[in-house]
Design a protein around this motif. Structure first.
Motif, PDB file in Angstrom:
ATOM      1  N   GLN A  81       0.742  -1.255   0.122  1.00 47.75           N
ATOM      2  CA  GLN A  81      -0.026   0.105   0.110  1.00 47.75           C
ATOM      3  C   GLN A  81       0.881   1.194  -0.082  1.00 47.75           C
ATOM      4  O   GLN A  81       1.652   1.362   0.682  1.00 47.75           O
ATOM      5  N   LEU A  82       0.750   2.101  -1.013  1.00 49.48           N
ATOM      6  CA  LEU A  82       1.573   3.252  -1.132  1.00 49.48           C
ATOM      7  C   LEU A  82       0.604   4.431  -0.858  1.00 49.48           C
ATOM      8  O   LEU A  82      -0.464   4.883  -1.610  1.00 49.48           O
ATOM      9  N   ASN A  83       0.865   5.118   0.164  1.00 54.05           N
ATOM     10  CA  ASN A  83       0.125   6.437   0.749  1.00 54.05           C
ATOM     11  C   ASN A  83       0.882   7.669   0.345  1.00 54.05           C
ATOM     12  O   ASN A  83       1.995   7.661   0.457  1.00 54.05           O
ATOM     13  N   SER A  84       0.032   8.847   0.150  1.00 53.72           N
ATOM     14  CA  SER A  84       0.656  10.112   0.027  1.00 53.72           C
ATOM     15  C   SER A  84       1.965   9.973  -0.878  1.00 53.72           C
ATOM     16  O   SER A  84       3.304  10.657  -0.567  1.00 53.72           O
ATOM     17  N   LEU A  85       1.612   9.392  -2.160  1.00 57.58           N
ATOM     18  CA  LEU A  85       2.928   9.412  -3.095  1.00 57.58           C
ATOM     19  C   LEU A  85       3.436  10.780  -3.243  1.00 57.58           C
ATOM     20  O   LEU A  85       2.738  11.727  -3.545  1.00 57.58           O
ATOM     21  N   LYS A  86       4.725  10.599  -3.629  1.00 58.95           N
ATOM     22  CA  LYS A  86       5.688  11.811  -4.182  1.00 58.95           C
ATOM     23  C   LYS A  86       6.286  11.500  -5.352  1.00 58.95           C
ATOM     24  O   LYS A  86       6.563  10.242  -5.698  1.00 58.95           O
ATOM     25  N   PRO A  87       6.532  12.536  -6.360  1.00 56.56           N
ATOM     26  CA  PRO A  87       7.077  12.382  -7.339  1.00 56.56           C
ATOM     27  C   PRO A  87       8.514  11.439  -7.399  1.00 56.56           C
ATOM     28  O   PRO A  87       8.801  10.725  -8.159  1.00 56.56           O
ATOM     29  N   PHE A 109      20.088  -9.539  -2.600  1.00 62.73           N
ATOM     30  CA  PHE A 109      20.838 -10.659  -2.589  1.00 62.73           C
ATOM     31  C   PHE A 109      20.166 -11.579  -1.907  1.00 62.73           C
ATOM     32  O   PHE A 109      20.446 -12.874  -2.459  1.00 62.73           O
ATOM     33  N   ALA A 110      19.326 -11.515  -0.802  1.00 66.63           N
ATOM     34  CA  ALA A 110      18.527 -12.514  -0.333  1.00 66.63           C
ATOM     35  C   ALA A 110      17.393 -13.094  -0.798  1.00 66.63           C
ATOM     36  O   ALA A 110      16.889 -13.931  -0.336  1.00 66.63           O
ATOM     37  N   TYR A 111      17.062 -12.646  -2.132  1.00 68.75           N
ATOM     38  CA  TYR A 111      15.857 -12.859  -2.830  1.00 68.75           C
ATOM     39  C   TYR A 111      16.207 -13.440  -4.179  1.00 68.75           C
ATOM     40  O   TYR A 111      16.703 -12.877  -5.072  1.00 68.75           O
ATOM     41  N   PRO A 112      16.146 -14.804  -4.324  1.00 72.94           N
ATOM     42  CA  PRO A 112      16.439 -15.507  -5.539  1.00 72.94           C
ATOM     43  C   PRO A 112      15.152 -15.321  -6.528  1.00 72.94           C
ATOM     44  O   PRO A 112      15.451 -15.511  -7.969  1.00 72.94           O
ATOM     45  N   TYR A 113      14.219 -14.994  -6.018  1.00 78.79           N
ATOM     46  CA  TYR A 113      12.891 -14.913  -7.050  1.00 78.79           C
ATOM     47  C   TYR A 113      12.457 -13.584  -7.202  1.00 78.79           C
ATOM     48  O   TYR A 113      12.262 -12.967  -6.265  1.00 78.79           O
ATOM     49  N   TRP A 114      12.155 -13.131  -8.608  1.00 78.49           N
ATOM     50  CA  TRP A 114      11.915 -11.647  -8.717  1.00 78.49           C
ATOM     51  C   TRP A 114      10.388 -11.710  -9.833  1.00 78.49           C
ATOM     52  O   TRP A 114      10.645 -12.608 -10.453  1.00 78.49           O
ATOM     53  N   GLY A 115       9.598 -10.736  -9.687  1.00 79.49           N
ATOM     54  CA  GLY A 115       8.737 -10.674 -10.730  1.00 79.49           C
ATOM     55  C   GLY A 115       9.271  -9.742 -11.789  1.00 79.49           C
ATOM     56  O   GLY A 115      10.635  -9.018 -11.598  1.00 79.49           O
ATOM     57  N   GLN A 116       8.452  -9.296 -12.796  1.00 79.33           N
ATOM     58  CA  GLN A 116       8.841  -8.531 -13.700  1.00 79.33           C
ATOM     59  C   GLN A 116       8.911  -7.063 -13.639  1.00 79.33           C
ATOM     60  O   GLN A 116       9.225  -6.244 -14.221  1.00 79.33           O
ATOM     61  N   GLY A 117       8.056  -6.521 -12.421  1.00 74.14           N
ATOM     62  CA  GLY A 117       8.017  -4.973 -12.139  1.00 74.14           C
ATOM     63  C   GLY A 117       6.696  -4.607 -12.645  1.00 74.14           C
ATOM     64  O   GLY A 117       6.065  -4.880 -13.735  1.00 74.14           O
ATOM     65  N   THR A 118       6.324  -3.442 -11.953  1.00 80.10           N
ATOM     66  CA  THR A 118       5.227  -2.795 -12.369  1.00 80.10           C
ATOM     67  C   THR A 118       5.684  -1.302 -12.050  1.00 80.10           C
ATOM     68  O   THR A 118       6.219  -0.835 -11.057  1.00 80.10           O
ATOM     69  N   GLN A 119       5.276  -0.535 -13.130  1.00 80.20           N
ATOM     70  CA  GLN A 119       5.735   1.046 -13.106  1.00 80.20           C
ATOM     71  C   GLN A 119       4.889   1.792 -12.349  1.00 80.20           C
ATOM     72  O   GLN A 119       3.480   1.676 -12.495  1.00 80.20           O
ATOM     73  N   VAL A 120       5.161   2.734 -11.329  1.00 84.15           N
ATOM     74  CA  VAL A 120       4.569   3.825 -10.696  1.00 84.15           C
ATOM     75  C   VAL A 120       5.344   4.884 -11.015  1.00 84.15           C
ATOM     76  O   VAL A 120       6.260   5.200 -10.913  1.00 84.15           O
ATOM     77  N   THR A 121       4.389   5.936 -11.524  1.00 77.57           N
ATOM     78  CA  THR A 121       4.738   7.045 -12.167  1.00 77.57           C
ATOM     79  C   THR A 121       3.816   8.208 -11.363  1.00 77.57           C
ATOM     80  O   THR A 121       2.629   8.127 -11.400  1.00 77.57           O
ATOM     81  N   VAL A 122       4.513   9.295 -10.598  1.00 75.32           N
ATOM     82  CA  VAL A 122       3.947  10.302  -9.731  1.00 75.32           C
ATOM     83  C   VAL A 122       4.289  11.484 -10.386  1.00 75.32           C
ATOM     84  O   VAL A 122       5.493  11.926 -10.358  1.00 75.32           O
ATOM     85  N   SER A 123       3.342  12.000 -10.674  1.00 71.42           N
ATOM     86  CA  SER A 123       3.254  13.639 -11.326  1.00 71.42           C
ATOM     87  C   SER A 123       3.188  14.540 -10.310  1.00 71.42           C
ATOM     88  O   SER A 123       2.413  14.330  -9.189  1.00 71.42           O
TER      89      SER A 123
END
Length: 124
Positions: A81-87, A109-123
């Motif tokens: 949960q991302l609140n009060s987002l900033k640029p 380094f502790a995490y061998p498994y990763w997702g592809q990512g999701t873009q968050v852009t704050v204007s």
């Protein structure tokens, strides 16, 4: 084969909230610690939040008051949960999983498994 799929990113204005989700498959989800990291253009990957198998959480000071990580083991899903987002929160957000029974960590380094990512852009 472990798969992590993030969703929920988008383009938003400063001050609003977003909830990111990460659905996991191919692992015993309850046995894994989960983490969220982010990477902005030209910057190194940065730790954002982690949640242990027990539900204990940890955040860096830069997001502690604004971001909340949670997990639903019945749904094999971790949330951010991302609140009060900033640029300056603009980045690709990645979720990550440890191997079974390994501790939560602030280090990627502790995490061998990763997702592809999701873009968050704050204007502004």
């Amino acid at each position: 084969q472990v798969q992590l799929v993030e969703s929920g990113g988008g383009l938003v204005q400063a001050g609003v909230s977003l909830r990111l989700s990460c659905a996991a498959a191919g692992l015993t989800f309850g046995d894994a610690a989960m983490g969220w990291f982010r990477q902005a253009p030209g910057k190194e990957r940065e730790f954002v939040a982690t949640i242990a198998q027990s539900g204990n959480t940890y955040y860096p000071d830069s997001v502690k008051a604004r971001f909340t990580i949670s997990r639903d083991d019945a749904r094999n899903t971790v949330y951010l949960q991302l609140n009060s987002l900033k640029p300056e929160d603009t980045a690709i957000y990645y979720c990550a999983a440890t191997k079974p029974l390994m501790p939560a960590s602030t280090s990627h380094f502790a995490y061998p498994y990763w997702g592809q990512g999701t873009q968050v852009t704050v204007s502004p």
